[in-house]
Design a protein around this motif. Sequence first.
Motif, mmCIF file in Angstrom:
data_model
loop_
_atom_site.group_PDB
_atom_site.id
_atom_site.type_symbol
_atom_site.label_atom_id
_atom_site.label_comp_id
_atom_site.label_asym_id
_atom_site.label_seq_id
_atom_site.Cartn_x
_atom_site.Cartn_y
_atom_site.Cartn_z
ATOM 1 N N MET A 324 49.775 25.386 152.779
ATOM 2 C CA MET A 324 50.136 24.472 151.693
ATOM 3 C C MET A 324 50.053 25.170 150.337
ATOM 4 S SD MET A 324 48.489 20.821 152.830
ATOM 5 C CE MET A 324 49.177 19.894 154.202
ATOM 6 N N LYS A 325 49.085 26.070 150.172
ATOM 7 C CA LYS A 325 49.007 26.835 148.926
ATOM 8 C C LYS A 325 50.232 27.722 148.745
ATOM 9 C CE LYS A 325 43.957 26.999 148.552
ATOM 10 N NZ LYS A 325 42.765 27.880 148.611
ATOM 11 N N MET A 326 50.830 28.134 149.883
ATOM 12 C CA MET A 326 52.051 28.931 149.819
ATOM 13 C C MET A 326 53.299 28.072 149.614
ATOM 14 S SD MET A 326 51.400 31.622 152.920
ATOM 15 C CE MET A 326 49.920 32.616 152.995
ATOM 16 N N GLY A 327 53.113 26.754 149.572
ATOM 17 C CA GLY A 327 54.251 25.868 149.343
ATOM 18 C C GLY A 327 54.886 25.342 150.606
ATOM 19 N N MET A 328 54.213 25.483 151.752
ATOM 20 C CA MET A 328 54.755 24.990 153.020
ATOM 21 C C MET A 328 53.935 23.791 153.475
ATOM 22 S SD MET A 328 55.633 28.427 155.175
ATOM 23 C CE MET A 328 56.354 27.434 156.467
ATOM 24 N N MET A 329 54.576 22.631 153.508
ATOM 25 C CA MET A 329 53.883 21.422 153.945
ATOM 26 C C MET A 329 54.065 21.296 155.454
ATOM 27 S SD MET A 329 52.831 20.688 151.009
ATOM 28 C CE MET A 329 52.046 19.117 151.279
ATOM 29 N N VAL A 330 53.121 21.794 156.203
ATOM 30 C CA VAL A 330 53.213 21.812 157.661
ATOM 31 C C VAL A 330 51.980 21.139 158.247
ATOM 32 C CG1 VAL A 330 54.596 23.918 157.733
ATOM 33 C CG2 VAL A 330 52.107 24.086 157.794
ATOM 34 N N ALA A 341 53.569 33.806 159.226
ATOM 35 C CA ALA A 341 52.293 33.942 159.928
ATOM 36 C C ALA A 341 51.586 35.239 159.539
ATOM 37 C CB ALA A 341 52.523 33.891 161.432
ATOM 38 N N GLU A 342 52.359 36.293 159.296
ATOM 39 C CA GLU A 342 51.739 37.575 158.906
ATOM 40 C C GLU A 342 51.071 37.455 157.542
ATOM 41 O OE1 GLU A 342 52.874 42.336 158.818
ATOM 42 O OE2 GLU A 342 54.405 40.834 159.265
ATOM 43 N N LEU A 343 51.702 36.716 156.616
ATOM 44 C CA LEU A 343 51.077 36.489 155.312
ATOM 45 C C LEU A 343 49.755 35.736 155.453
ATOM 46 C CD1 LEU A 343 54.188 35.481 153.169
ATOM 47 C CD2 LEU A 343 52.981 37.665 153.145
ATOM 48 N N VAL A 344 49.748 34.728 156.340
ATOM 49 C CA VAL A 344 48.518 33.961 156.564
ATOM 50 C C VAL A 344 47.433 34.851 157.163
ATOM 51 C CG1 VAL A 344 47.518 32.023 157.823
ATOM 52 C CG2 VAL A 344 49.784 31.803 156.806
ATOM 53 N N ILE A 345 47.822 35.707 158.108
ATOM 54 C CA ILE A 345 46.843 36.599 158.751
ATOM 55 C C ILE A 345 46.249 37.549 157.718
ATOM 56 C CG2 ILE A 345 46.627 38.468 160.433
ATOM 57 C CD1 ILE A 345 48.757 37.014 162.107
ATOM 58 N N ASP A 346 47.086 38.090 156.829
ATOM 59 C CA ASP A 346 46.559 38.962 155.764
ATOM 60 C C ASP A 346 45.641 38.180 154.821
ATOM 61 O OD1 ASP A 346 47.977 41.010 156.839
ATOM 62 O OD2 ASP A 346 49.694 40.809 155.494
ATOM 63 N N GLU A 347 45.984 36.928 154.556
ATOM 64 C CA GLU A 347 45.177 36.093 153.664
ATOM 65 C C GLU A 347 43.762 35.926 154.212
ATOM 66 O OE1 GLU A 347 44.398 33.578 150.371
ATOM 67 O OE2 GLU A 347 46.159 34.823 150.770
ATOM 68 N N PHE A 348 43.636 35.808 155.508
ATOM 69 C CA PHE A 348 42.323 35.613 156.136
ATOM 70 C C PHE A 348 41.637 36.928 156.468
ATOM 71 C CE2 PHE A 348 44.005 31.381 156.663
ATOM 72 C CZ PHE A 348 42.888 30.585 156.571
ATOM 73 N N GLY A 349 42.246 38.063 156.135
ATOM 74 C CA GLY A 349 41.596 39.355 156.330
ATOM 75 C C GLY A 349 41.698 39.914 157.728
ATOM 76 N N HIS A 350 42.690 39.465 158.518
ATOM 77 C CA HIS A 350 42.877 39.999 159.864
ATOM 78 C C HIS A 350 44.082 40.938 159.905
ATOM 79 C CE1 HIS A 350 39.847 37.233 161.311
ATOM 80 N NE2 HIS A 350 40.519 36.201 160.803
ATOM 81 N N ASN A 351 44.277 41.577 161.039
ATOM 82 C CA ASN A 351 45.389 42.514 161.215
ATOM 83 C C ASN A 351 46.437 41.896 162.119
ATOM 84 O OD1 ASN A 351 43.862 44.433 159.756
ATOM 85 N ND2 ASN A 351 42.783 45.017 161.634
#
Length: 878
Positions: A324-330, A341-351
Amino acid sequence: MSDKDGKKPLGLGGGRPGQVKQSFSHGRTKSVVVETKRKRVVVPKAGAGATGDKPRVTPESAAAAVAASSRRPAGLSEAEMERRLRALAAAKAREEEETAQRAAEEKAREEERERRRAEIEAKEREDREREEALRAKEEEDARRTREAAEAAEAEKAARAAARRDETTARAGAAAGAGAGAAARTPRKPASPAGQTPQDRAAAEAAAARAETKGVSATGPRRSSPGSDRDRNDRDARGKTAGRDENRRAGKLSLNQALEGGEGGRQRSLAAMKRKQEKARQKAMGGAMRAEKQARDVQLPETIVVSELANRMAERAADVVKALMKMGMMVTANQTIDADTAELVIDEFGHNAVRVSDADVEQVIDTVEDKTEDLQSRPPIITIMGHVDHGKTSLLDAIRKANVVSGEAGGITQHIGAYQVTTESGAVLTFLDTPGHAAFTSMRARGAQVTDIVVLVVAADDAVMPQTVEAINHAKAAKVPMIVAINKVDKPQADPQKVRTDLLQHEVVVEAMSGEVQDVEVSAKTGLGLDNLLEAIALQAEILELKANPKRAAQGAVIEAQLDVGRGPVATVLVQNGTLKRGDIFVVGEQWGKVRALINDKGERVDEAAPSVPVEVLGLNGTPEAGDVLNVVDTEAHAREIADYRMQAAKDKRAAAGAAITLDQMLAKAKADENVAELPVVVKADVQGSAEAIVQALEKVGNDEVRVRVLHYGVGAITESDIGLAEASRAPVIGFNVRANAPARNAANQKGVEIRYYSIIYDLVDDIKAAASGLLSAEVRENFIGYAEIKETFRVSGVGTVAGCLVTEGVARRSAGVRLLRDNVVIHEGTLKTLKRFKDEVKEVQSGQECGMAFENYDDIRKGDVIEIFEREEVERKL
């Protein structure tokens, strides 16, 4: 005492009459005589009033009271009086019993309340002790932390003092050397107060410790509002206040305890440990906080948000919040693409690890078998050859069982898989494939799973088209071949001709100095069967066939069908590993769990080793014949692989349908306008037969007519098949299946034709005949005569008439004519009139003269030739 009118007041004397004056309206009055009765007064016994208890009435006392009473109410007999007294005594007794019971219950309730109160007090005492122990532990931890900090500060101050002393010493040494001092004193220079550096370091350390405690080295230090001590005091007071607030105020009542207490659920031991750990980390300044673990997250092309959270080991709500912070209401159940999904994974500090959808099939084990695990397995022999060359009869003779009688028309309709044990003890697995041309694909699948091909050729028929197909399949699969020359017992048998014909197809038998074994056999008399089995055993020994029975099973589907009562059933030939009951497997686009295994004799078995054919029950759908069966670990993996394969097949079909340009579509539509179609719906008993029928029907037709299979499947004819056939005005073809009752009723109501077949020849012939009816009839011209124009005449009302001589054949009034001038056709039409002298005739024979006039054409000249012909429509066949 008297009232105003001088009359006595109304008394309550016993039994004496009295008067009452009644007043009415209009001043009228009336005196009424009223009789009064004495009221019975019960006097308690002596002593009852002192105790305050009710007197106990017993039957004896009641009788005594009756005897003591000198007076009895008027009109009441002694028996009635006694009965009433007894009833009164019984009521009193019941009342006393109820009183005693209520007292006992009240006593029990009071004891229960006391017990619960004691339990609650004990629990409170236990909670207080636990809180005091935790508080003591927290204080001890805080003290240890404080001492550790003090020690660290003291050590730091000591190191700083040592560095300062060393600097001072170096400076003093340099000054002494400049002044020309003769020797350096062993002790370091004293401080201005006469202290050595060691003493000064110790004093500074003590000052640092005192500063930490809020007291200076020289004396007590005044605390400012922001000092450490004030902060510590405030924290201590806050903690105490928090504990006081959390502690229950007042005494805990029974209702509060039964309702769960005023504070709701009590803290668990784990919660207290977490609280203690948080306090310890806070005291250490957060230095003990565990570092977040970075994970490698496998990321396909698309992924569901909840699945992404699961793979990252994060909360789904946190992932949704990040999106939602990225502008996606899901929501958690929606699908997102791989880049998001890759952006979200980077946001949480994973690979993020990108994987393809096809990687789901990597679950299927491709185990490299070790040499020590390999064991010998029986060879798989496929019998191939032309139709009616005796393949099944030969297998029948080997198995010593009658298989041919069970096939319609003596023709093999399905692939059969059987195990045979020879007299020498060798186990052989035979596949019997149909020989008809319509079963080419089934025979090809048979060659893919086989080790040895036995090519059956009839000695009285030699090499035929399907024999050549079988040779090509065996060569394509790179499978060794053994030629069995059958029917050598017939008088017209010529085995040598078979060997010679095989040379044309690069099959050189041993009798012709080649490498392919050839054996002369007779399925009818049993001649040469032992030699054939020896040749098979020798070939199997050369191949050194081995497999690993201890790994996950892998096999090929020989045949599949939808059985009423048992569901989808697949005949599987295990190629590697051991297939066991309860195994989870994926086969083609289907998956399942082995519910039962049935061998070729119809017996239930618990497992199937390599080269063993079994029927497998427990599929969720009917697979395609030729699909590969693989055993996997879990149902989730099997379902995932099956779904991926199903989607891939759907995409492939869609891509094949879409891969066409607009010009091609227009050209195809224009071509289809001139093509007549015969739509059919096909249902068969097994998958292989359905595929073979469809392939045979697709070959029926030409440029003008073709057969279109609207739908084909496995199983009984259903009502939905009838609905599809009705919409397209198509017949329903049933091959070894029948329509159920609803389907029959629907077919009768809607006028849909259902045709049943058990032999593929009859089915194909009937479809050819039906398709031939859609062909336009062929028109043929038969020339019946020639006439030469001798003279032309002009006749009013008729036009130009030619005087002709029939030179050849006959001239008919109904026939068509062409006008030839210098052997060039200048007109084609019909005759308006044909006259012999003055009479209209139907025909004129050769050598006779006649008059002819053309319909709507007058340009005729002397010397022209008239060609006379008739048209005939001939019915065409495919």
